[in-house]
Design an enzyme around this catalytic site. Sequence first.
Site, PDB file in Angstrom:
ATOM      1  CE  LYS A 127      -2.382  -1.033   3.731  1.00  0.00           C
ATOM      2  NZ  LYS A 127      -2.068  -2.448   3.948  1.00  0.00           N
ATOM      3  CB  THR A 128       3.541   2.449   2.259  1.00  0.00           C
ATOM      4  OG1 THR A 128       2.769   2.302   3.462  1.00  0.00           O
ATOM      5  CG2 THR A 128       4.412   3.697   2.389  1.00  0.00           C
ATOM      6  CD  GLU A 171      -0.322   3.147   3.480  1.00  0.00           C
ATOM      7  OE1 GLU A 171      -0.112   2.193   4.263  1.00  0.00           O
ATOM      8  OE2 GLU A 171       0.539   3.989   3.205  1.00  0.00           O
TER       9      GLU A 171
END
Length: 457
Positions: A127-128, A171
């Site tokens: 995600k990041t 995010e």
Amino acid sequence: MSYIGGYNPQLLQGVKRLHFIGIGGSGMYPLVQILHSKGYEISGSDVNEGSIIDSERAMGITVYMGHDAKNVVGADMVVYSAAIHTDNPELQEADARGIPTLERSILLGYVSRLYPRSVCVAGTHGKTTTTCMITTMLELAGRDPAAVIGGKLPLIGGYGKAGTGGCIVVEACEYAETFLRLTPYVAVLLNIDNDHLDYYGTMGQLKLAFKKFALMATNTIVANADDTGVIQVINSIDRTVRTFGIEKSADYRAVNIREYKPGFYEFDVLEWDNYCAHLCLAAPGYHNIYNALAMVSCARSMGLEPSAAEAAARSFAGAGRRFEILGEVNGVTIADDYAHHPTELAATLSTAKKLGFARVWAVHQPFTYSRTRTLLEEFAQVLSAADQVVLTPIMGSREVDDGSVKSEDLAARIPGCVTVPGLKEAANYVRANARPGDLVLTLGCGDVYKAARMMLG
């Protein structure tokens, strides 16, 4: 008077001053930046000084050290992070005064609605990095996006920003269904793995949450065609879907993949079987091909050509705590990574092993007792890929230690593994035993990065 419930478009109506409890947190900072840019008066409190608080004070925001009931006087709304307990004096004072209180993730949902186009990136892993890549693409294309990221993006110097454009990149965390408070214009589904089952109970419930998230997309779903869980979720969804992948047929597919140097990849991207871009990744690791494909797949929905991703791929060398090289001491390279699930550890260690170091060390801090207990054999298998493994005690975080699992249980399954009682001892052990040419990776989503800094200190 904590606000919980469905979306209320009047929630921030009449609110002029917001007070943030835990304002120095990385998750709070982008919200503070965005709301400050929108004209809201902001104040906050925290228990430790830090670079984020320095930046907030430079913006003219009043930040109090310590939590005190008088800090909330005059606030129209109080925002708190999930780490703040109900006995916090500021929360109690807000309740006593009838000041509405709002948990951070709920406010994030409202903030994301301030922008016509939001890209919300969900998935158990990546995600990041993917959020950083998409933000970089939009930034370099001159779109000046807002962003809320779980790690530091060097290009913008922090965990997010308040952009002047009409888009925001977020995010989207799946823990406790917090991503269901968002309303994505584009919903990105990277992968679905066996994590957070302490909350969801079963993989079926976890997939159901991802399906609900996908159904919230108002424009496009971007989905990993190579991930079985993701495909199961989107198969029955009546929405516009754009798929990406390597192995399976997909709208955006990576072909002609090659290592241009050990651990670093470049490849062509086909859009509906036609060439559209060539990506040369500055961030190492085969897994980043998928993250970059997700970025390319978002381009058209955000009004960009897929080729806009080329500059982002060359520019983005990694987020903070994602295979972050911190330095070298006595010929030993020290790096830090956020990996805390077996799949993430496997990807990080696989990348590390390709980089030509004499030995790869894994200094791992297991995170939560439930995850460690449930995935004990998987953790043992992937950590065994390292040449040397050092385990610190499990960081319980939100969980209470019931004595059912310890780091020693994991160590017993890993040949030559060493356990230490704390971060300082981990740093001392590495300094005494690492040799020139070694790579030492601190691994975990807790505070194991402090051990890496001790090694360099």
